[in-house]
Design a protein around this motif. Structure first.
Motif, short mmCIF file in Angstrom:
data_model
loop_
_atom_site.label_atom_id
_atom_site.label_comp_id
_atom_site.label_asym_id
_atom_site.label_seq_id
_atom_site.Cartn_x
_atom_site.Cartn_y
_atom_site.Cartn_z
N VAL A 1 -9.60 14.73 -76.46
CA VAL A 1 -8.85 14.43 -75.24
C VAL A 1 -9.25 15.38 -74.13
CG1 VAL A 1 -6.92 15.96 -75.83
CG2 VAL A 1 -6.52 14.00 -74.33
N ASP A 2 -9.18 14.89 -72.89
CA ASP A 2 -9.29 15.75 -71.71
C ASP A 2 -7.88 16.10 -71.28
OD1 ASP A 2 -12.01 15.44 -71.84
OD2 ASP A 2 -12.11 13.92 -70.27
N LEU A 3 -7.48 17.34 -71.51
CA LEU A 3 -6.10 17.77 -71.29
C LEU A 3 -5.97 18.36 -69.89
CD1 LEU A 3 -3.71 17.71 -73.36
CD2 LEU A 3 -4.03 20.18 -73.58
N VAL A 4 -5.17 17.72 -69.04
CA VAL A 4 -5.00 18.16 -67.66
C VAL A 4 -3.73 19.01 -67.56
CG1 VAL A 4 -4.74 17.45 -65.26
CG2 VAL A 4 -6.21 16.14 -66.80
N ALA B 1 -4.39 25.06 -78.57
CA ALA B 1 -5.70 25.24 -77.94
C ALA B 1 -5.56 25.73 -76.50
CB ALA B 1 -6.48 23.92 -78.00
N LEU B 2 -4.62 25.15 -75.77
CA LEU B 2 -4.44 25.54 -74.37
C LEU B 2 -3.92 26.97 -74.26
CD1 LEU B 2 -4.44 24.83 -71.38
CD2 LEU B 2 -2.19 23.75 -71.69
N ALA B 3 -2.97 27.34 -75.11
CA ALA B 3 -2.43 28.70 -75.07
C ALA B 3 -3.48 29.73 -75.43
CB ALA B 3 -1.23 28.81 -76.01
N ARG B 4 -4.29 29.43 -76.43
CA ARG B 4 -5.32 30.37 -76.86
C ARG B 4 -6.43 30.48 -75.81
NH1 ARG B 4 -1.94 31.82 -79.13
NH2 ARG B 4 -2.41 33.42 -77.56
N TYR B 5 -6.66 29.40 -75.08
CA TYR B 5 -7.65 29.46 -74.01
C TYR B 5 -7.16 30.31 -72.85
CZ TYR B 5 -10.52 28.21 -70.05
OH TYR B 5 -11.32 28.28 -68.94
N LEU B 6 -5.92 30.09 -72.42
CA LEU B 6 -5.39 30.80 -71.27
C LEU B 6 -4.92 32.21 -71.61
CD1 LEU B 6 -3.25 27.97 -69.60
CD2 LEU B 6 -5.40 28.92 -68.77
N SER B 7 -4.47 32.42 -72.82
CA SER B 7 -3.89 33.71 -73.20
C SER B 7 -4.36 34.09 -74.60
CB SER B 7 -2.36 33.62 -73.16
OG SER B 7 -1.76 34.86 -73.43
N PRO B 8 -5.66 34.39 -74.76
CA PRO B 8 -6.20 34.61 -76.10
C PRO B 8 -5.65 35.81 -76.82
CG PRO B 8 -7.82 35.16 -74.40
CD PRO B 8 -6.68 34.49 -73.71
N GLU C 1 -9.59 29.54 -63.17
CA GLU C 1 -9.58 30.34 -61.97
C GLU C 1 -8.22 31.02 -61.84
OE1 GLU C 1 -10.72 27.95 -58.69
OE2 GLU C 1 -12.48 27.12 -59.72
N THR C 2 -8.04 31.88 -60.86
CA THR C 2 -6.82 32.67 -60.76
C THR C 2 -6.08 32.45 -59.45
OG1 THR C 2 -8.11 34.55 -59.92
CG2 THR C 2 -7.71 34.45 -62.29
N THR C 3 -6.32 31.34 -58.76
CA THR C 3 -5.56 31.05 -57.55
C THR C 3 -4.12 30.73 -57.92
OG1 THR C 3 -6.40 28.80 -57.71
CG2 THR C 3 -7.54 30.28 -56.21
N MET C 4 -3.23 30.71 -56.93
CA MET C 4 -1.80 30.69 -57.22
C MET C 4 -1.33 29.39 -57.87
SD MET C 4 -0.87 33.64 -56.69
CE MET C 4 0.87 33.38 -56.98
N THR C 5 -1.86 28.24 -57.44
CA THR C 5 -1.51 26.98 -58.09
C THR C 5 -2.77 26.14 -58.19
OG1 THR C 5 0.74 27.02 -57.19
CG2 THR C 5 -0.09 24.92 -58.02
N GLU C 6 -3.18 25.85 -59.39
CA GLU C 6 -4.42 25.12 -59.61
C GLU C 6 -4.24 24.09 -60.72
OE1 GLU C 6 -7.29 25.09 -58.13
OE2 GLU C 6 -7.06 26.77 -56.74
N THR C 7 -4.96 23.00 -60.61
CA THR C 7 -5.02 21.98 -61.66
C THR C 7 -6.37 22.08 -62.35
OG1 THR C 7 -3.55 20.48 -60.48
CG2 THR C 7 -4.98 19.51 -62.16
N HIS C 8 -6.35 22.04 -63.68
CA HIS C 8 -7.55 22.19 -64.48
C HIS C 8 -7.60 21.13 -65.57
CE1 HIS C 8 -7.89 26.28 -62.73
NE2 HIS C 8 -6.59 26.35 -62.95
N THR C 9 -8.75 21.02 -66.19
CA THR C 9 -8.93 20.14 -67.34
C THR C 9 -9.54 20.93 -68.48
OG1 THR C 9 -9.23 18.18 -65.95
CG2 THR C 9 -10.01 18.04 -68.23
N LEU C 10 -8.88 20.90 -69.61
CA LEU C 10 -9.41 21.50 -70.83
C LEU C 10 -9.99 20.38 -71.69
CD1 LEU C 10 -9.73 24.04 -72.61
CD2 LEU C 10 -7.51 23.50 -73.62
#
Length: 301
Positions: free
Chosen positions: A20-23, A95-102, A6-15
């Motif tokens: 592993v479940d990466l928080v 993996a996280l970088a490519r997910y958020l900033s492909p 999502e694009t809210t200003m501060t959010e916690t997510h799980t990839l």
């Protein structure tokens, strides 16, 4: 892998990765509104909350912090292991970088074990990172007295195994505060008193601390590929705290910088100089001043 972005200003997510479940936490919009890269702040074993003071210095950047696999909120693993390796951390960050900033590179500030992870990340995934600022990576293998440094850290693990957290942490502080190479004078010192460092003398019986146990070896002894880092398109900057002096993490940072043919950048305060004060941190740093220098370094890229 699955995740909700999502694009809210501060959010916690799980990839959700295979093992592993990466928080992770996102402070700001994704994608960024000004076109600047996402700014990752990473540690080991430090988790996302350790970067709260530093992230606050960058209200105009989208900052990503996270808990490394096996730690904190990312403790759910499916690989049957309890170790933390820079290779695994680099894979997770990729993996996280490519997910958020492909379609765009990210900027990275890595501290301590996170600096080792950042250097490993660049060596394995050269196209992920625009600028890496590696602050005091504890890579003991680059030192001329590497064998003595390993002996010193064996003393930390022995104290922890024999007497528990307080003794282990007091010994760790003694090792990391020692100035210069580990000589006979260092090893002739008496065991430190945990109470002098505000540490408990009682043994709670636990032996799973990632900093004081055998789990730390995979970080301090991991030999990331310096040739791969030197040939990567990433701009790599090694940082040292002004108050660290000639302690081990200053010496390791300078040694890595020398191997890469670079100079180090001086940052305010000490090894944890980006963390503020409070009841849980009597060794307060200077996060505002630290942020000013980090911003300058990143802007120079």
């Amino acid at each position: 892998m699955t995740a909700t972005k999502e694009t809210t200003m501060t959010e916690t997510h799980t990839l959700e990765l295979p093992d592993v479940d990466l928080v992770y936490d996102v402070h700001g919009p994704v994608p960024t509104t000004d076109g600047r890269p996402l700014l990752f702040m990473i540690g080991q074993p430090m988790q996302a909350d350790g970067f709260a003071d530093l992230a606050a210095q960058f209200p105009d950047r989208t900052v990503v912090t996270y808990d490394p696999r096996g730690l904190g909120r990312s403790s759910v693993r499916r690989d049957g292991r309890d170790d933390q390796t820079p290779q695994d951390q680099a894979d997770d960050l990729h993996a996280l970088a490519r997910y958020l900033s492909p379609d765009a590179k990210v900027d990275v500030f890595g501290s301590s074990g996170g600096a080792v992870a950042g250097l490993t990340w660049v060596s394995l995934y050269a196209d992920d990172v625009a600028t890496l600022v590696a602050h005091e990576p504890p890579a003991t293998w680059v030192l001329p007295d590497a064998e003595a440094a390993d002996r010193a850290f064996r003393g930390v693990r022995s104290a922890y195994q024999d007497k528990g957290f307080g003794a282990g942490m007091a010994t760790f502080i003694g090792v990391t505060m020692w100035q210069g190479e580990f000589t006979d004078d260092f090893f002739a010192r008496p065991a430190p008193d945990p109470a002098k460092f505000g540490m408990p003398s009682e043994d709670d019986g636990s032996r799973d601390d990632p900093l004081l146990s055998e789990r730390s070896l995979t970080v301090t002894r991991y030999e990331f590929d310096l040739d791969a880092i030197a040939s990567a398109p990433t701009r790599v900057v090694l940082g040292v705290g002004e108050e660290t002096g000639d302690a081990i993490t200053s010496r390791t940072a300078r040694a890595v910088a020398e191997r890469l043919g670079d100079d180090v950048v001086m940052f305010p305060s000490h090894h944890g100089g980006f963390v503020g004060g409070g009841p849980e941190n009597p060794y307060a740093g200077k996060p505002e001043e630290f942020g000013v220098v980090l911003r300058r370094v990143l802007d120079e890229g």
